[in-house]
Design an enzyme around this catalytic site. Structure first.
Site, PDB file in Angstrom:
ATOM      1  N   LYS A 151      52.851  17.264  14.366  1.00  0.00           N
ATOM      2  CA  LYS A 151      51.701  17.436  15.247  1.00  0.00           C
ATOM      3  C   LYS A 151      51.225  18.881  15.322  1.00  0.00           C
ATOM      4  O   LYS A 151      50.024  19.145  15.266  1.00  0.00           O
ATOM      5  CB  LYS A 151      52.039  16.917  16.652  1.00  0.00           C
ATOM      6  CG  LYS A 151      52.331  15.429  16.709  1.00  0.00           C
ATOM      7  CD  LYS A 151      51.137  14.574  16.303  1.00  0.00           C
ATOM      8  CE  LYS A 151      51.493  13.098  16.264  1.00  0.00           C
ATOM      9  NZ  LYS A 151      50.510  12.299  15.495  1.00  0.00           N
TER      10      LYS A 151
ATOM     11  N   LYS B 216      54.674  17.270  25.224  1.00  0.00           N
ATOM     12  CA  LYS B 216      54.418  16.149  24.316  1.00  0.00           C
ATOM     13  C   LYS B 216      55.535  16.056  23.299  1.00  0.00           C
ATOM     14  O   LYS B 216      56.099  17.058  22.878  1.00  0.00           O
ATOM     15  CB  LYS B 216      53.091  16.348  23.579  1.00  0.00           C
ATOM     16  CG  LYS B 216      51.878  16.150  24.456  1.00  0.00           C
ATOM     17  CD  LYS B 216      50.635  15.958  23.609  1.00  0.00           C
ATOM     18  CE  LYS B 216      49.489  15.448  24.468  1.00  0.00           C
ATOM     19  NZ  LYS B 216      48.264  15.317  23.656  1.00  0.00           N
TER      20      LYS B 216
ATOM     21  N   GLY C 245      51.745   7.510  24.251  1.00  0.00           N
ATOM     22  CA  GLY C 245      51.958   8.101  25.572  1.00  0.00           C
ATOM     23  C   GLY C 245      53.421   8.219  25.943  1.00  0.00           C
ATOM     24  O   GLY C 245      53.776   8.406  27.102  1.00  0.00           O
TER      25      GLY C 245
ATOM     26  N   GLU D 211      51.340  21.759  25.590  1.00  0.00           N
ATOM     27  CA  GLU D 211      49.892  21.839  25.444  1.00  0.00           C
ATOM     28  C   GLU D 211      49.335  22.232  26.803  1.00  0.00           C
ATOM     29  O   GLU D 211      49.821  21.751  27.838  1.00  0.00           O
ATOM     30  CB  GLU D 211      49.367  20.448  25.054  1.00  0.00           C
ATOM     31  CG  GLU D 211      48.095  20.451  24.241  1.00  0.00           C
ATOM     32  CD  GLU D 211      47.781  19.038  23.771  1.00  0.00           C
ATOM     33  OE1 GLU D 211      48.103  18.710  22.604  1.00  0.00           O
ATOM     34  OE2 GLU D 211      47.231  18.264  24.566  1.00  0.00           O
TER      35      GLU D 211
ATOM     36  N   GLU E  51      41.811  10.877  17.928  1.00  0.00           N
ATOM     37  CA  GLU E  51      41.807  10.981  19.382  1.00  0.00           C
ATOM     38  C   GLU E  51      41.236  12.319  19.841  1.00  0.00           C
ATOM     39  O   GLU E  51      41.599  13.376  19.314  1.00  0.00           O
ATOM     40  CB  GLU E  51      43.235  10.804  19.917  1.00  0.00           C
ATOM     41  CG  GLU E  51      43.844   9.470  19.496  1.00  0.00           C
ATOM     42  CD  GLU E  51      45.126   9.131  20.223  1.00  0.00           C
ATOM     43  OE1 GLU E  51      45.545   7.973  20.141  1.00  0.00           O
ATOM     44  OE2 GLU E  51      45.707  10.016  20.883  1.00  0.00           O
TER      45      GLU E  51
ATOM     46  N   ARG F 169      47.096   4.649  12.214  1.00  0.00           N
ATOM     47  CA  ARG F 169      47.134   3.201  12.455  1.00  0.00           C
ATOM     48  C   ARG F 169      45.955   2.806  13.335  1.00  0.00           C
ATOM     49  O   ARG F 169      45.253   3.659  13.864  1.00  0.00           O
ATOM     50  CB  ARG F 169      48.437   2.820  13.152  1.00  0.00           C
ATOM     51  CG  ARG F 169      48.664   3.598  14.444  1.00  0.00           C
ATOM     52  CD  ARG F 169      49.869   3.075  15.211  1.00  0.00           C
ATOM     53  NE  ARG F 169      50.248   3.948  16.307  1.00  0.00           N
ATOM     54  CZ  ARG F 169      49.788   3.856  17.554  1.00  0.00           C
ATOM     55  NH1 ARG F 169      48.880   2.944  17.863  1.00  0.00           N
ATOM     56  NH2 ARG F 169      50.192   4.695  18.481  1.00  0.00           N
TER      57      ARG F 169
ATOM     58  N   ARG G 115      44.841  -4.508  29.721  1.00  0.00           N
ATOM     59  CA  ARG G 115      46.218  -4.770  29.322  1.00  0.00           C
ATOM     60  C   ARG G 115      46.960  -5.412  30.474  1.00  0.00           C
ATOM     61  O   ARG G 115      47.125  -4.786  31.535  1.00  0.00           O
ATOM     62  CB  ARG G 115      46.941  -3.459  29.054  1.00  0.00           C
ATOM     63  CG  ARG G 115      46.706  -2.872  27.729  1.00  0.00           C
ATOM     64  CD  ARG G 115      47.828  -1.866  27.519  1.00  0.00           C
ATOM     65  NE  ARG G 115      47.457  -0.924  26.489  1.00  0.00           N
ATOM     66  CZ  ARG G 115      48.311  -0.064  25.958  1.00  0.00           C
ATOM     67  NH1 ARG G 115      49.560  -0.017  26.409  1.00  0.00           N
ATOM     68  NH2 ARG G 115      47.926   0.760  25.024  1.00  0.00           N
TER      69      ARG G 115
END
Lengths: 164, 493, 493, 164
Positions: free
Chosen positions: B113, B157, B164, B199, B274, B291, B337
């Site tokens: 990342k 992160k 998440g 971050e 994102e 994905r 959801r």
């Protein structure tokens, strides 16, 4: 005839129920001075039932097995019910034992014996089903026992913390 | 096209993929762990093989053994984080199977990342300020220094990212160590890699994802954006397209950025770019997922394109079937959801039997789920039970239909987060599309109810109580046999 | 728009209408006869009123009494033949309610089938040759004369028409009397009017229907055609759009004719214009239905338009929201009617309890039904239990998805006509879109099965047999306890 | 061990079933010389069961209560089953009584006592659930009794015609 006091969303209703002689499906109900016709259609209805017609309005309901809440189209509503004809009234158990609601891994413990806690205060973190779950105090009081530590796995219903 | 495809996933993901494969006449091979024997995906597949390991985190070796034994030509990893594992994709490729996703080399690059963000920065994209490197969770001194440099609030992160998981918002320095340990433990459990990076927190912030499709012949298109600002437990519980929170100019900007980023990383197959959007208007590139996402059905609803089918075609080397100008976005789509979580117990997971499970239906309502009447929510997997996706010609029509669909979704046996959704769908800020305002308020769980309705509910409770007493063999806890049966718990406010 | 609407119908029709009304935030009032207490429509409505009469044939008086008592502003008659009854629509209008459909005067004109056909002829439309008048069934002499004049084969039709009831194909003169009595009895039962008329039979013939929408401001558009040539017991069991059996020129021709006919009859609201198409190419106007049809969802799938919503808007006096050029047809849609009928007993009706009822789902699959696990198919109504509607980007994709959807539709408790559909979906003539060839052959009920598959089925039967013996309290008919249990009936070939 | 002959779509299979000691869910099955593993997953499985895994292939089946047919993804298949270990083998009842499969109204009767009928020949018409239903002869023979006439209503299972 049976008589109950039901409190729902802060409003209390007195409900009198009378079985109609003709059928086990129909009831005559008196609430707040009004007479309503209620029907619990037969079929595959379990206990608690899952559908009912009140005054021509069909309700598809999901009831908590302990009748703590009712889910209808308008959402979920907390309820309290009292049998006004019951002779003996027992108090609630007032159980302060916090048990594991699901098997999992203790990832953090935030209280020690002797701590004073408020309702809703975080007691510990339990990882289960891939989620960190915060377990909160069900009542205010003093922590009298802490049986778990981080890294420990607990089974369903295992006692973790006691508050009294 | 392939004749036999193995689906290395479970639950609604496996169900969703199996359906498309069978629509195409492809033989489907499901895998399942004993916990999942009653999941719908086991029953819908042409072939179902028992696994020794848990399915959400598959080891390549066992899956490859099954692929060889069953004669599968391709392996679909699903769209949970397992789809982004280099140590899964690489062996699949090496043993000569087609991996339904990007080449493993691309996955590896996107997984690093910090490096990935820096490459984007060098190409001129704005990213959230982050630490220069990833840290071992033991290295608290370096972590603390990096956090001070970025300034609080800061976000922890997982180096491997995704779904998440391993994410924590740290508001004050004294929370840092506990949060780092907790995030690291979660990242270890999920990704087998506890390393984290930091971050700078952008708060409040909107999460906007852009769906892209890329073939191996250099063609890249986008299929619009999804907005999923509403998060609960760090998961996106409501998602919609088009994003109500973007201006037309911002929308076009994220579309173009997504395509440029896909080209920058040499991406292939279906992917998700994102972005973080400040209500003020600044747009940050935050992640590139190798994905499709749990939320992909809303994109399918407005474009009419079956993304899993396109994944297969792209993995088979076919060129894209559309140019950008062929893609049309019709109306509005939304997804809720439905999680097996108890709103009466601080949203704790609630596994158990689905005694009654009646799906909503009708025009423009889709439900993706592994559940059915008589089915079971296992204890060991994440609590996602079902996704309700609806389409409407406008956002208002879409919300009206979703409200109706959720009212008609009858789940008995376990509590779910349905009431949370019903509360959100009646929240004025949500109705106005002002997501940022939702972040600071909790939605109430109930629609306003008038006195006559409450009266009916009281009558129902009384009848239910009476019937319990009349039941021939009552199984009634002692506290229910008389008097106040239990102080009713209020819903979390 | 209306606040409260009463739905004077039952079953999947009432369910379908209630869903749209609730999507729009309208309060729904259902009616039900005791036989229907376990139908889903009773459970989905906001209010449900018990009726003394059967619901598929409502008398205006009782319905109007309920409409007054509940404060309904409009009444939707559904889309069975009850929607075409002047003696229902007229009183509804007279008492000041909005009838969701065309004005009662239009219904009256369209009900007089012979007169209506003659009016179309005078305007230059070709119609099937028919008797000049309708007959009482007792008047066999006149009927025989008319039949001889038209020439055999001849079709007997109910003067009031609709839903394929009271229709008989007569191939030879000696069959005529029996068929007339039978058709007349059926027409009497259904329409309270036993009168019949005769039509020259066009055989083989394709049935093509065009959906139209008309407002009261003179605007008329069509929403494409539906082809439902596959009939079983005179009912359309499979239907699709676009019609594979029409040339592009024929398609445009029926579209235009439908619009002209709607203008000719001064039609308002949603309606259906029915045509007969000879494989040779000749097109006949055969009927004008003052309602939408059971098959309307395929049109909704390819246009994205909710026809019930448009019915409401048009009945409320709103102008059409689209011009013809705004309507776009995307992909292909198909509907299968799932009937409670026993394919092992010559398709006799099979009412009973739905012990298991698991619907197919996923992308582009819609099921309209009044059933659910624990529900019931009543004895007194028609056997339509569910409609499975799917969309695909091409006809082939559509058929592939329908095959999968039907495989996944699990109904236990009663037999249904599902196997008939599965047979048709594998029939070479159907796959080629050559409907006319289907008329002369019966579809087989099974997909070809290889030896390994048959072996598995044999194993399953053996295990099931063994488990019955092991059951703690076996309820086994004597003939099952030993030996050949019963000669298996072959399926109708 | 149990042993059966099952004929399905014209092919006959000899099936030997052995319960595995460890579990009631698993069976070892021998058919046509092949050894297969079969699993009937527990859960809410009624009799007859509705899902089963044969040699890693899951089958969602609907079985006739009288085991005359099986519905699987490939369609509906007629089946005959014979217990090869049953000591006494009784013949089928050969019942020629035609009973009403559904309540309804007789609209036409096509045969008289003494008529010779073939399998599948129309005997009468029964209107039920809004449909004219043709009732056919289940076997060949001579009509020995006709108990109904047009216009008469019949109840479920009521004897209408006998063939012997």
């Amino acid at each position: 005839m049976s008589k109950y006091a039901v409190t729902i969303e802060g409003t209390t209703f007195e409900v009198e129920i009378q079985h109609l002689p003709a059928s086990a499906e129909f009831f005559s109900v008196r609430v707040n001075g009004e007479e309503l016709m209620v029907r619990v259609p037969k079929g595959d209805q379990p206990t608690p039932m899952h559908w009912i017609i009140v005054d021509n309005k069909p309700y598809e309901v999901v009831l908590d097995t302990e009748l703590r809440w009712i889910k209808a189209w308008s959402g979920w509503h907390a309820a309290e019910i009292r049998d006004l004809e019951a002779v003996v009234e027992r108090p609630t158990s007032g159980d302060g034992r916090v048990k594991a609601p699901i098997p999992g891994l203790i990832t953090a413990v935030f209280v020690r014996v002797g701590d004073e806690v408020k309702v809703g205060q975080a007691l510990l973190e339990l990882e289960a089903m891939k989620m960190e779950n915060e377990i909160q105090a069900p009542r205010a009081g003093v922590v009298t026992e802490v049986r778990v530590r981080p890294g420990q796995t607990v089974g369903m219903g295992e006692m973790m913390v006691e508050i009294s | 096209m392939f004749n036999k495809v193995l689906i290395a996933n479970r639950g609604e993901i496996a169900v969703r993929i199996i359906r498309t494969l069978r629509d195409m006449g492809i033989w489907t091979i499901a895998v399942y762990h004993e916990e999942d024997i009653h999941s719908l995906h086991v029953r819908l597949a042409d072939e179902a093989i028992a696994l020794k390991q848990k399915v959400d985190d598959p080891q390549a070796a066992e899956i490859l053994e099954i692929a060889h034994a069953t004669g599968a030509e391709a392996i679909h990893p699903g769209y949970s984080f397992g789809a982004e594992r280099y140590d899964f994709a690489r062996p699949v490729e090496k043993e000569g199977f087609v991996f339904i996703g990007p080449p493993s080399q691309v996955i590896r690059e996107l997984n690093r990342k910090v490096t990935m963000l820096e490459r984007a920065e060098q190409a001129g994209f704005r990213t959230p300020r982050h630490s220069d490197t990833a840290f071992n969770v033991g290295d608290m001194e370096a972590i603390r220094r990096a956090a001070d440099e970025l300034g609080y609030p800061v976000v922890i992160k997982a180096r491997r990212g995704g779904r998440g998981r391993g994410v924590r918002l740290v508001r004050r320095p004294e929370q840092l160590e506990r949060m780092v340990q907790s995030a690291g433990a979660e990242a270890m459990a999920v990704y087998h890699d506890s390393r984290i990076y930091l971050e700078r927190a952008i708060y409040p912030v909107l999460h906007v994802d852009v769906q892209i499709l890329a073939d191996r012949h250099g063609n890249v298109i986008h299929l619009g954006e999804r907005c999923s600002a509403l998060q609960h437990h760090n998961q996106k519980i409501i998602c919609e397209t088009p994003a109500p929170c973007l201006s037309e100019q911002q929308r076009r900007q994220v579309w173009e950025m997504a395509i440029e980023l896909a080209r920058l990383f040499g991406y292939e197959n279906a992917g998700t770019v994102e972005f973080l959007v400040e209500p003020g208007g600044e747009i940050y590139f935050s992640d590139f997922k190798a994905r499709i996402q749990i939320e992909h059905p809303v994109t399918e609803m407005v474009t009419g394109i079956d993304l899993v089918q396109e994944q297969l075609r792209l993995a088979a080397g076919e060129p894209l079937r559309w140019r950008q100008q062929d893609i049309r976005f019709e109306g509005h789509a939304m997804q809720c959801r439905i999680n097996a979580e108890d709103p009466w117990k601080n949203f704790l997971p609630s596994p158990g039997s689905l005694r009654r499970f009646r799906l909503p239906g009708g025009l423009h309502v889709r439900v993706d789920t592994y559940g059915y009447t008589g089915g079971y929510v296992p204890r060991v997997y994440d609590p996602l039970l079902a996704k309700v996706i609806v389409w409407g010609e406008s956002r208002d029509a879409c919300i009206g239909r979703m409200r109706r669909a959720l009212q008609d979704f009858i789940i008995q046996g376990i509590p779910t987060n349905l009431p949370l959704h019903q509360g959100i769908l009646n929240h004025p800020a949500f109705l106005a599309g002002r997501y940022e305002a939702m972040l600071t308020q909790e939605a109430g769980l109930n629609e306003p109810a008038d006195e006559a309705h409450l009266r009916d509910l009281a009558v129902i409770m009384a009848v239910a109580y009476m019937r319990r007493h009349q039941a021939p063999q009552p199984v009634i806890p002692e506290r229910l046999t008389t008097g106040w049966h239990r102080s009713a718990r209020r819903l979390p406010q």
